[in-house]
Design an enzyme around this catalytic site. Structure first.
Site, short mmCIF file in Angstrom:
data_model
loop_
_atom_site.label_atom_id
_atom_site.label_comp_id
_atom_site.label_asym_id
_atom_site.label_seq_id
_atom_site.Cartn_x
_atom_site.Cartn_y
_atom_site.Cartn_z
N CYS A 115 48.85 69.33 57.66
CA CYS A 115 48.68 68.57 58.91
C CYS A 115 47.48 67.63 58.89
CB CYS A 115 48.53 69.54 60.09
SG CYS A 115 49.89 70.70 60.21
N HIS A 251 45.17 66.63 66.59
CA HIS A 251 46.42 67.07 66.00
C HIS A 251 47.24 67.78 67.08
CE1 HIS A 251 49.45 68.72 63.52
NE2 HIS A 251 48.95 69.94 63.47
N ASN A 281 55.05 69.73 66.91
CA ASN A 281 54.10 69.62 65.82
C ASN A 281 54.76 68.87 64.66
OD1 ASN A 281 52.34 69.91 63.69
ND2 ASN A 281 52.03 72.11 63.97
#
Ligand code: ACO
Length: 324
Positions: A115, A251, A281
């Site tokens: 990520c 994020h 996500n």
């Protein structure tokens, strides 16, 4: 004056058309819209159609960012794609994207930092530009996590989505990218991982068990701690306080993790860019897509100060302080 810095010249995103809502998921696994919303903040996510791949979304995001920056294929002299879900092992996604866009001859590669991949790519491109090795970089974070998700596991399948975000970074007289901060610690490798690969083998794939594995609670705790540390580190390195930030662009993994970071900064949620409700996500695509959403809807304005942060498998985590 010498162009000793880099700045974001344009942003873009590319998303699959297909949207999977929490209500759709209620029909697939034993879950509820209420559970997903209250634990994660997610309401819907975009999912690639069978004929689409990560490269399609990277191309769309890159074209949008290049158009916004007013640059063409001949201007780009560095291409970096952050991803953990490349179309193929090689050529790397940077080269595949070059071919789609008609960019020839410049440095092009992909990197894998889960990520945090986009922040890693931003850090590298900024250093290329600061040292004079590049003048105009195309940086993309793109994922098709749906392709490594177990759609019968309610603990993970409600979390992830597909898409890509991109920025064009160009040489500038004033900083743009004020500072970047990267970390990793492999001791956490077993808390969030995909079990197989070319060298190790794909045995699990044959038995249908080759999916993202995650200890959700443990990931949550370490993410909150490390993100709290890195936003503090970023502010301290620049001798500034959080009230000088215009926007936190985190994020987009989980609303509760984002709220914890905002609390640490004593920043009201009105100054946090949220897309987790719409995108889920999307790993390394999440930060550049959130940035693009906020630039295009007018919240992020030229001259404002932005703090970007991300955390992911590895674990890796990182941040960037930016004057947009
Ligand atoms: N629907 C309904 N119930 C569910 C679901 C679901 N989709 N998933 C799990 N449950 C159940 C569990 O089985 C458990 O039931 P039990 O108490 O009877 O055993 C209960 O809900 C609680 O489960 P927990 O895992 O403890 O729930 P938690 O509050 O920790 O939320 C979550 C889980 C959302 C995964 C959370 O831990 C999380 O977000 N962790 C961070 C992980 C993450 O973001 N990973 C992405 C990659 S890393 C990154 O990007 C930061």
């Amino acid at each position: 004056m010498k162009n000793a810095y880099s700045r974001i010249a344009g942003t873009g995103r590319g998303l699959p058309e297909k949207i999977l809502t929490n209500q759709d998921l209620e029909k697939m696994v034993e879950t509820s819209d209420e559970w997903i919303r209250s634990r994660t903040g997610i309401e819907r996510r975009h999912i690639a159609a069978d004929h689409e791949t990560n490269l399609d979304f990277c191309e769309q995001a890159a074209r949008n960012a290049m158009q916004a920056a007013g640059v063409g294929p001949g201007d780009i002299d560095l291409v970096i794609v952050g991803t953990t879900t490349p179309d193929q092992v090689f050529p790397n996604m940077g080269c595949l994207l070059q071919r789609r866009l008609g960019i020839h001859g410049c440095t092009a590669f992909s990197l894998e930092a889960a990520c945090t991949g986009f922040i890693y790519a931003l850090d590298i491109a900024d250093k290329y530009i600061r040292t004079g090795s590049a003048k105009c970089a195309l940086i993309v974070g793109g994922e098709t996590l749906s392709r490594m998700t177990d759609w019968s596991d309610r603990g993970t399948c409600v979390l992830f989505g597909d898409g890509a975000g991109a920025v064009v970074l160009e040489a500038a007289e004033q900083p743009g990218i004020i500072s970047t901060h990267l970390h990793a610690d492999g001791k956490y490798a077993d808390l969030l991982y995909f079990p197989s690969g070319v060298s190790k083998g794909f045995d699990d794939l044959k038995s249908g068990k080759d999916f993202i594995r995650m200890s959700g609670n443990e990931v949550f705790k370490v993410a909150v701690t490390k993100l709290g540390e890195i936003v503090t580190e970023t502010l301290q390195a620049n001798n500034m306080t959080a009230d000088k930030l215009d926007w936190l662009i985190p994020h987009q993994a989980n609303l509760r993790i984002i709220e914890a970071t905002a609390r640490k900064l004593k920043l009201p949620m009105e100054r946090v860019i949220l897309t987790v409700q719409d995108h889920g996500n999307t790993s390394t695509a999440s930060v550049p897509m959130a940035l693009d959403v906020a630039v295009r809807d007018g919240r992020v304005q030229r001259g404002q100060t932005l703090l970007l942060e991300a955390f992911g498998g590895g674990f890796t985590w990182g941040s960037a302080l930016i004057r947009y």
